[in-house]
Design a protein around this motif. Structure first.
Motif, short mmCIF file in Angstrom:
data_model
loop_
_atom_site.label_atom_id
_atom_site.label_comp_id
_atom_site.label_asym_id
_atom_site.label_seq_id
_atom_site.Cartn_x
_atom_site.Cartn_y
_atom_site.Cartn_z
N LEU A 21 0.80 -1.14 -0.09
CA LEU A 21 -0.14 -0.08 0.04
C LEU A 21 0.89 1.19 -0.03
CD1 LEU A 21 -2.85 1.33 0.18
CD2 LEU A 21 -2.43 1.15 2.78
N SER A 22 0.60 1.93 -1.09
CA SER A 22 1.68 3.27 -1.43
C SER A 22 0.76 4.48 -0.87
CB SER A 22 2.18 3.21 -2.35
OG SER A 22 2.97 4.52 -2.56
N PHE A 23 1.33 5.23 -0.32
CA PHE A 23 0.48 6.84 -0.11
C PHE A 23 0.79 7.66 -1.06
CE2 PHE A 23 -0.93 4.80 3.82
CZ PHE A 23 -1.75 5.50 4.57
N GLY A 24 1.80 7.61 -1.73
CA GLY A 24 2.22 8.00 -2.96
C GLY A 24 2.87 9.40 -2.79
N HIS A 25 3.59 9.70 -1.64
CA HIS A 25 3.95 11.12 -1.14
C HIS A 25 5.13 11.58 -2.20
CE1 HIS A 25 2.32 11.14 2.81
NE2 HIS A 25 2.77 9.84 2.86
N TRP A 26 5.14 12.80 -2.40
CA TRP A 26 6.33 13.52 -3.21
C TRP A 26 6.71 14.84 -2.53
CZ3 TRP A 26 1.56 13.95 -5.73
CH2 TRP A 26 1.12 15.34 -6.03
N THR A 27 7.85 15.30 -2.56
CA THR A 27 8.24 16.56 -1.91
C THR A 27 9.69 16.73 -2.65
OG1 THR A 27 8.88 17.82 -0.04
CG2 THR A 27 9.60 15.44 -0.06
N ALA A 28 9.64 18.31 -2.88
CA ALA A 28 11.16 18.71 -3.62
C ALA A 28 12.28 18.98 -2.69
CB ALA A 28 10.50 19.96 -4.43
N SER A 29 12.59 17.74 -2.02
CA SER A 29 13.49 17.60 -0.91
C SER A 29 14.90 16.69 -1.69
CB SER A 29 13.21 17.14 -0.01
OG SER A 29 14.15 16.69 1.08
N PRO A 30 16.06 17.11 -1.24
CA PRO A 30 17.26 16.56 -1.93
C PRO A 30 17.13 14.99 -1.37
CG PRO A 30 17.83 18.43 -1.22
CD PRO A 30 16.50 18.29 -0.63
N GLN A 31 16.50 14.82 -0.32
CA GLN A 31 16.54 13.51 0.36
C GLN A 31 15.24 12.64 -0.24
OE1 GLN A 31 16.61 16.29 2.52
NE2 GLN A 31 18.70 15.97 2.34
N SER A 32 14.56 13.17 -1.09
CA SER A 32 13.23 12.41 -1.48
C SER A 32 13.47 11.94 -2.92
CB SER A 32 12.08 13.30 -1.69
OG SER A 32 10.92 12.71 -2.35
N GLY A 33 13.20 10.59 -3.10
CA GLY A 33 13.42 9.87 -4.36
C GLY A 33 12.20 10.14 -5.21
N THR A 34 11.13 10.77 -4.73
CA THR A 34 10.07 11.52 -5.44
C THR A 34 9.73 12.87 -5.34
OG1 THR A 34 8.40 10.65 -3.86
CG2 THR A 34 8.84 9.30 -5.54
N GLN A 35 10.38 13.68 -6.57
CA GLN A 35 10.62 15.01 -6.30
C GLN A 35 9.34 15.70 -7.10
OE1 GLN A 35 13.84 17.03 -5.81
NE2 GLN A 35 14.07 15.52 -4.71
N SER A 36 8.47 14.91 -7.65
CA SER A 36 7.31 15.74 -8.03
C SER A 36 6.44 14.47 -8.27
CB SER A 36 7.70 16.04 -9.80
OG SER A 36 8.17 14.83 -10.52
N ALA A 37 5.00 14.94 -8.77
CA ALA A 37 3.70 14.08 -8.91
C ALA A 37 4.04 13.15 -10.21
CB ALA A 37 2.49 14.87 -9.39
N ALA A 38 4.75 13.62 -11.32
CA ALA A 38 5.15 12.60 -12.07
C ALA A 38 6.14 11.75 -11.68
CB ALA A 38 5.77 13.35 -13.34
N ASP A 39 7.12 11.90 -10.80
CA ASP A 39 8.11 10.89 -10.21
C ASP A 39 7.19 9.93 -9.32
OD1 ASP A 39 10.27 12.02 -11.14
OD2 ASP A 39 10.70 13.11 -9.14
#
Length: 340
Positions: A7-25
């Motif tokens: 189950l994924s909540f699908g978070h994203w954040t424009a942070s250097p520590q995040s592997g998902t920087q955007s909604a597209a990611d």
């Protein structure tokens, strides 16, 4: 034997520590993780739905894309907030996504959770009826949607249509046979679990529920599941219902695991208010060496009652690491519990 999904909540954040920087990611990695999970032998790919947040929101484009890229894995939601939904349009979207996936949708729906904005469903054009709460509105939308999935005609055809009509009243198209049996209700209380059982929906019980007795979370959740099954039997449904629980479970098998989740090894239930009048109990996370996890999870009464376990994944850590998290459970934990 249990089905195991993520189950994924699908978070994203424009942070250097995040592997998902955007909604597209987040969207593209969600598809890739489902593909990888299928390869590993995971049974289900489920996605949370939150509006007005930097998380996954509109589920059907994602579900259809996952369905087109995979062949066997179940594809679902946990959960869609029905306060925001047009049941008729949703029935069309769900039918189309299920047909693309070849009948693999497992849709979790509910009246929703605390929101990012005040009464966000009003921005989507929905208002409770006179004397109706927003929760009751969500359950009403759910019942309409669930009834539409019967595939029965209800709309009077135009005597001069653009295209020829079949005889009789018309139903929504496309219709996907069998989807109605794959609708799940996300219940936060014993009463709504019983309500779902009477209607004939499957049950999704999450990592939180209304604190109704003050007992440990897994004990309360197990009682909810038993109440649901008793109501199902009393209603006289002929098929066997499915029941899922969600858990955060991390096997510590390498240094990355210990760095990320070793601090959660002593996690415990917590209690808080998610609405002014609703005291909720939140289930603990599990993190430990595989043999320790096996012994801990054997004591979880709700997991014992369920046929499906949904593993919450830290999606911002990327596809490769999340695949490792899932593979570790399949390889080191599930066999010791008899899940595999």
């Amino acid at each position: 034997m249990k089905k195991i999904g993520f189950l994924s909540f699908g978070h994203w954040t424009a942070s250097p520590q995040s592997g998902t920087q955007s909604a597209a990611d987040t969207l593209l990695q969600s598809i890739d993780l489902a593909v990888e999970a299928e390869r590993l032998g995971v049974d289900g790919a489920y996605f949370r739905v939150h509006h007005f947040a930097r998380q996954l929101a509109s589920p059907f484009p994602l579900l259809a894309a996952v369905g087109a890229r995979t062949k066997t894995i179940e594809i679902g939601t946990g959960v869609i907030d029905m306060r925001y939904e047009n049941p008729h349009y949703m029935a069309e979207d769900a039918g189309a996504a299920d047909l693309i996936a070849g009948g693999r949708l497992q849709l979790g729906i509910s009246r929703g959770s605390p929101e990012q904005v005040i009464e966000g469903w009003r921005h989507f054009g929905y208002e409770p009826r006179e004397g109706e709460s927003d929760a009751e509105m969500g359950r009403r939308h759910a019942q309409v949607f669930y009834d539409l999935l019967r595939g029965e005609g209800f709309a009077k055809p135009n005597p001069r249509p653009m295209f020829p009509n079949p005889p009789g009243l018309l139903r929504l198209e496309p219709f996907s046979e069998g989807l109605r049996d794959r609708i799940w209700w996300g219940a936060a209380s014993n009463a709504t679990a019983v309500w779902a059982a009477k209607l004939g929906m499957n049950l999704q019980s999450s990592t939180l529920k209304e604190d109704e007795t003050g007992e440990p979370f897994h004990v309360q959740q197990a009682k909810q599941i038993r109440a649901y099954r008793a109501a199902w039997k009393e209603a006289g449904h002929t098929r066997t219902p499915r029941v899922s629980v969600s858990r955060s479970i991390f096997a510590l098998v390498n240094d990355y695991d210990r760095a990320y989740f070793g601090r959660n090894a002593e996690s415990a239930d917590s209690v808080g208010y998610i609405e002014p009048t609703m005291r909720a109990i939140f289930g603990r996370s599990y993190a430990g060496e595989p043999d320790v996890l096996v012994e801990q999870l054997k004591q979880d009464e709700a997991i014992a009652e369920a046929d499906t376990v949904l593993l919450t994944v830290p999606n911002q850590l990327g596809v490769a690491y999340n695949a490792h998290v899932l593979e570790s459970i399949l390889k080191y934990v599930a066999p010791g519990l008899g899940w595999r």
